[in-house]
Design a protein around this motif. Structure first.
Motif, mmCIF file in Angstrom:
data_model
loop_
_atom_site.group_PDB
_atom_site.id
_atom_site.type_symbol
_atom_site.label_atom_id
_atom_site.label_comp_id
_atom_site.label_asym_id
_atom_site.label_seq_id
_atom_site.Cartn_x
_atom_site.Cartn_y
_atom_site.Cartn_z
ATOM 1 N N ALA A 295 0.846 -1.209 0.000
ATOM 2 C CA ALA A 295 0.000 0.000 0.000
ATOM 3 C C ALA A 295 0.876 1.253 0.000
ATOM 4 N N LEU A 296 1.949 1.218 0.780
ATOM 5 C CA LEU A 296 2.874 2.349 0.804
ATOM 6 C C LEU A 296 3.434 2.608 -0.587
ATOM 7 N N ARG A 297 3.884 1.562 -1.251
ATOM 8 C CA ARG A 297 4.444 1.718 -2.603
ATOM 9 C C ARG A 297 3.404 2.260 -3.578
ATOM 10 N N MET A 298 2.204 1.702 -3.554
ATOM 11 C CA MET A 298 1.169 2.129 -4.502
ATOM 12 C C MET A 298 0.783 3.598 -4.278
ATOM 13 N N ILE A 299 0.642 4.002 -3.037
ATOM 14 C CA ILE A 299 0.272 5.389 -2.754
ATOM 15 C C ILE A 299 1.417 6.325 -3.109
ATOM 16 N N ARG A 300 2.645 5.931 -2.763
ATOM 17 C CA ARG A 300 3.807 6.760 -3.115
ATOM 18 C C ARG A 300 3.866 6.972 -4.628
ATOM 19 N N GLU A 301 3.728 5.890 -5.385
ATOM 20 C CA GLU A 301 3.772 5.994 -6.846
ATOM 21 C C GLU A 301 2.611 6.819 -7.383
ATOM 22 N N ALA A 302 1.419 6.652 -6.808
ATOM 23 C CA ALA A 302 0.252 7.421 -7.247
ATOM 24 C C ALA A 302 0.445 8.920 -7.010
ATOM 25 N N ARG A 303 1.237 9.248 -5.997
ATOM 26 C CA ARG A 303 1.533 10.650 -5.703
ATOM 27 C C ARG A 303 2.691 11.180 -6.542
ATOM 28 N N GLY A 304 3.271 10.298 -7.375
ATOM 29 C CA GLY A 304 4.374 10.715 -8.229
ATOM 30 C C GLY A 304 5.679 10.924 -7.485
ATOM 31 N N ARG A 305 5.835 10.249 -6.361
ATOM 32 C CA ARG A 305 7.032 10.414 -5.535
ATOM 33 C C ARG A 305 8.001 9.268 -5.785
ATOM 34 N N LYS A 306 9.264 9.579 -5.870
ATOM 35 C CA LYS A 306 10.332 8.585 -5.954
ATOM 36 C C LYS A 306 10.723 8.190 -4.535
ATOM 37 N N VAL A 307 11.307 7.008 -4.378
ATOM 38 C CA VAL A 307 11.741 6.546 -3.061
ATOM 39 C C VAL A 307 12.689 7.561 -2.429
ATOM 40 N N ALA A 308 13.683 8.020 -3.205
ATOM 41 C CA ALA A 308 14.668 8.965 -2.677
ATOM 42 C C ALA A 308 14.016 10.275 -2.258
ATOM 43 N N ASP A 309 13.031 10.730 -3.008
ATOM 44 C CA ASP A 309 12.324 11.972 -2.691
ATOM 45 C C ASP A 309 11.553 11.837 -1.381
ATOM 46 N N LEU A 310 10.823 10.732 -1.229
ATOM 47 C CA LEU A 310 10.067 10.513 -0.002
ATOM 48 C C LEU A 310 11.017 10.400 1.186
ATOM 49 N N ALA A 311 12.087 9.650 1.016
ATOM 50 C CA ALA A 311 13.069 9.490 2.087
ATOM 51 C C ALA A 311 13.645 10.836 2.514
ATOM 52 N N ALA A 312 13.981 11.668 1.552
ATOM 53 C CA ALA A 312 14.527 12.987 1.867
ATOM 54 C C ALA A 312 13.505 13.823 2.634
ATOM 55 N N GLY A 313 12.250 13.761 2.226
ATOM 56 C CA GLY A 313 11.198 14.508 2.906
ATOM 57 C C GLY A 313 10.984 14.051 4.341
ATOM 58 N N LEU A 314 11.294 12.783 4.596
ATOM 59 C CA LEU A 314 11.115 12.221 5.936
ATOM 60 C C LEU A 314 12.398 12.242 6.755
ATOM 61 N N GLY A 315 13.510 12.587 6.098
ATOM 62 C CA GLY A 315 14.791 12.628 6.803
ATOM 63 C C GLY A 315 15.368 11.267 7.115
ATOM 64 N N VAL A 316 15.090 10.282 6.240
ATOM 65 C CA VAL A 316 15.632 8.932 6.421
ATOM 66 C C VAL A 316 16.367 8.510 5.158
#
Length: 85
Positions: free
Chosen positions: A17-38
């Motif tokens: 679910a995390l992957r599907m929602i992230r992709e639906a939002r047009g976010r890359k793994v690295a982008d999400l990680a940077a936004g979360l500080g991880v």
């Protein structure tokens, strides 16, 4: 199967679910990680299920970062609604 330590204040995340929602939002793994500080590998581990539990505060940040308004969207064991009668 690897058993993770379960402690109070943690939430089990549904990786797919995390992957599907992230992709639906047009976010890359690295982008999400940077936004979360991880590190991006942490997000990858969550999505592939090798890590499933996160702290409650991190879960709240994840929901905010992905603009998710229903806290149940990423829960591995979302509550089941009773059918309307």
């Amino acid at each position: 199967m690897h058993e993770e330590h379960i402690s109070p204040g943690t939430v089990e995340v549904h990786g797919y679910a995390l992957r599907m929602i992230r992709e639906a939002r047009g976010r890359k793994v690295a982008d999400l990680a940077a936004g979360l500080g991880v590190d991006r590998s942490y997000i990858a581990h969550l999505e592939n299920g090798s890590k499933r539990r996160v702290g409650a505060e991190f879960y709240a940040l994840l929901l905010t970062e992905l603009q998710i308004h229903d806290y149940r969207a990423l829960l591995a064991t979302a509550p089941v609604r009773k059918p309307r009668t």
